[in-house]
Design an enzyme around this catalytic site. Structure first.
Site, mmCIF file in Angstrom:
data_model
loop_
_atom_site.group_PDB
_atom_site.id
_atom_site.type_symbol
_atom_site.label_atom_id
_atom_site.label_comp_id
_atom_site.label_asym_id
_atom_site.label_seq_id
_atom_site.Cartn_x
_atom_site.Cartn_y
_atom_site.Cartn_z
ATOM 1 N N ASP A 104 -1.008 5.933 -7.531
ATOM 2 C CA ASP A 104 -1.125 5.060 -6.233
ATOM 3 C C ASP A 104 -0.989 3.780 -7.016
ATOM 4 O O ASP A 104 -1.582 3.203 -7.950
ATOM 5 C CB ASP A 104 -2.754 5.407 -6.215
ATOM 6 C CG ASP A 104 -3.390 4.563 -5.055
ATOM 7 O OD1 ASP A 104 -2.430 4.001 -3.799
ATOM 8 O OD2 ASP A 104 -4.361 3.930 -5.193
ATOM 9 N N ASP A 144 0.777 -1.298 -0.066
ATOM 10 C CA ASP A 144 0.011 -0.015 0.024
ATOM 11 C C ASP A 144 0.845 1.346 0.106
ATOM 12 O O ASP A 144 1.519 1.714 1.034
ATOM 13 C CB ASP A 144 -0.902 -0.082 1.310
ATOM 14 C CG ASP A 144 -1.936 1.244 1.165
ATOM 15 O OD1 ASP A 144 -1.898 1.724 0.296
ATOM 16 O OD2 ASP A 144 -2.351 1.511 2.184
#
Length: 422
Positions: free
Chosen positions: A303, A101
Site C-alpha cells: 500500500d 492512492d
C-alpha cells in the site's frame, strides 16, 4: 523513512499511449515533510498516526471483523495518504495537487461551480475555462464501470465515497492531462469533476486512484507498470517511473525477485483491484519463525498510503519476541502510538547489532535492511520497531521498501523488487 510525497508531472505532447513513450517518463517525488524542520520524534509520531489511521480504514472493509462493511454501499479506504501528485489538467494546462492512492480507482478533483468544497491550496478547477473538457455519456464504458453513478440528460454523474467519510459527487467527464518531466505528451482520461465534496483532502485538490480498477489513472493510461525507489532522506527527491520490468531494472545489478499478486482476503471482494501478495513466513537471524500457515491466509497488502508495515497478531508477536531475545533490549517508557520502543541502556541505539530479517513470499525472499524495520533515536537512547500489530490482514508499508526498486507490474500481475541505492 517515507511519509507523503509530492509527485511532480510536467507536460508532454502526443496522443499516442505506448509502452515506449511511458518508459521514458520520470516523475519527481518530494517528501511532504520537506522543509518543516521536524525532529525525528515528530516525524515518527506523525507517520505513526497516519499509518494507523490508514490501516484502520483499510481494515474497516474486512467483513469478517467489521459488520458495517457488510452493507451494500461501496466505499474506499482514503485517509492519511502518503503521496501528493501534481497533475496538469485542462487546456491550457494548469497544475493541481492530487493525493495518490493505490487503494482506490477514480481520479477526481473539486470543480466550479462548487456547491460544497473543501479547502485546497490551488484555485478550484473551472471546466468552462478548458477547451478540452467534455462530459461522458451514460453509455460510455468508463461510466458503466463506476461503482455508483447516475444519468442526467445522458451525462454521466458519479458518487465516490471513502471510509473516512470523504466523498465527492459530480460530473464524470473527459479531460486532457499533461504528464512528464523531460517530455511533452498529452493524454485524455476520464476524471470526476466534483461539485459537492466533503471530508479531508490533506491540502490537495482531489484524489488520483492508482488501483487496477478500470477507471483508475494507471488503467486508463494503459501502462505496463509503475515503479518507485524511496530514499531515506526527506531532503532528496525520489523518482517514480512507468514501464516494463526490463525498462525499470535494466541498470540495476542487484538480484531481482518477484511474487504474484493474489486475490484479496475473503470478505473484502471490493478490494479486488488492489495489490495483495501471499506471505509465507519470517526468518530472524538463521531461524525461520514457527508461525502457523493459517496466520497468512488473508494475504498482505502492498500500500502506497501506509508508512509502516503491519503484521497479523501472531506473526507480529513472534517477530517481536525473537528480536527481543537476540538483543536483550528492555521496554522503553517512550511510547509512540502503537510502535514498540526499547531502551538500549549505555549503548547508542544505532550501534546495536541486530539479526538479519527476511520476509518470505512465493518466489521471493526479501532481505529487510536494519533501517527499514528499526528507527534509532540516539538522543533518547531508544530504538523503535517500525512494524505494527495488525487488526486484520497485514500491510507492507513504505518504510519497509526504503532503498528498494519496487515495480507494480500490471501487465504480468506481479510485484517486482531489487535492492537499489535510491
Amino acid at each position: 523513512m517515507h511519509f507523503a510525497i509530492i509527485l511532480l508531472l510536467i507536460s508532454f505532447a502526443t496522443t499516442t499511449q505506448t509502452t515506449s513513450i511511458f518508459g521514458d517518463i520520470q516523475l519527481e517525488l518530494t517528501h511532504i515533510d520537506h522543509g518543516q524542520n521536524l525532529t525525528k520524534l515528530e516525524l515518527l509520531t506523525r507517520a505513526a498516526h497516519r499509518s494507523r489511521a490508514r490501516a484502520s480504514l483499510l481494515h474497516a472493509m474486512d467483513c469478517t471483523s467489521n459488520p458495517i462493511s457488510r452493507t451494500n454501499i461501496p466505499f474506499h479506504a482514503s485517509g492519511a495518504l502518503e503521496f501528493v501528485l501534481e497533475l496538469a489538467i485542462g487546456t491550457p494546462p494548469k497544475p493541481y495537487p492530487f493525493l495518490l492512492d493505490t487503494g482506490s480507482g477514480l481520479i477526481w478533483t473539486q470543480c466550479k461551480p462548487c456547491s460544497k468544497c473543501m479547502k485546497q491550496p490551488s484555485p478550484i478547477f473551472d471546466p468552462s475555462k478548458s477547451s478540452t473538457f467534455s462530459h461522458l455519456s451514460c453509455s460510455d464504458n468508463l461510466c458503466q464501470a463506476l461503482s455508483q453513478s447516475n444519468c442526467t440528460r445522458n451525462q454521466c454523474q458519479y458518487f465516490y465515497s471513502y471510509a473516512d467519510q470523504t466523498y465527492s459527487i459530480g460530473d464524470f467527464a473527459r479531460e486532457t492531462f499533461t504528464l512528464g518531466t523531460n517530455s511533452d505528451v498529452k493524454v485524455s482520461m476520464a476524471i470526476g469533476c466534483g461539485h459537492t465534496n466533503a471530508g479531508n483532502l490533506n491540502n490537495s485538490s482531489g484524489i488520483a486512484g492508482f488501483s487496477r480498477d478500470e477507471t483508475s489513472m494507471v488503467s486508463q493510461l494503459g501502462i505496463p507498470g509503475f515503479s518507485y525507489c524511496m530514499n531515506d532522506d526527506i531532503n532528496k527527491r525520489t523518482l517514480l517511473k512507468f514501464g516494463t520490468q526490463e525498462e525499470i531494472f535494466r541498470d540495476i545489478k542487484a538480484k531481482v525477485q518477484a511474487t504474484k499478486f493474489v486475490d484479496p482476503p475473503p470478505g473484502i471482494e471490493a478490494y479486488a483491484g488492489l495489490y495483495f501478495v501471499s506471505m509465507t513466513g519470517i526468518t530472524v537471524g538463521t531461524k525461520r519463525l514457527s508461525i502457523p500457515k493459517s496466520v497468512f491466509d488473508k494475504a498482505i497488502m502492498v500500500d502506497s498510503g501506509s508508512t509502516f508495515t503491519e503484521l497479523p497478531n501472531v506473526a507480529y508477536n513472534k517477530l517481536k519476541k525473537a528480536l527481543q531475545s537476540s538483543t536483550k533490549w528492555s521496554p522503553s517508557n517512550i511510547t509512540i502510538l502503537d510502535l514498540e520502543c526499547f531502551s538500549t541502556g549505555s549503548i547508542r541505539p544505532s550501534q546495536v547489532k541486530l539479526p538479519k530479517l527476511i520476509f518470505h513470499f512465493p518466489g521471493m525472499n526479501l532481505d529487510i535492511p536494519r533501517d527499514n524495520y528499526i528507527v534509532d533515536m540516539d538522543e533518547k537512547g531508544v530504538m523503535c520497531l517500525a512494524i505494527m500489530n495488525a487488526d486484520s490482514f497485514g500491510i507492507i508499508g513504505n518504510n519497509l521498501q526504503t532503498n528498494m526498486q519496487v515495480l507494480y507490474d500490471l501487465k504480468n500481475s506481479k510485484l517486482v523488487i531489487a535492492p537499489n541505492q535510491c
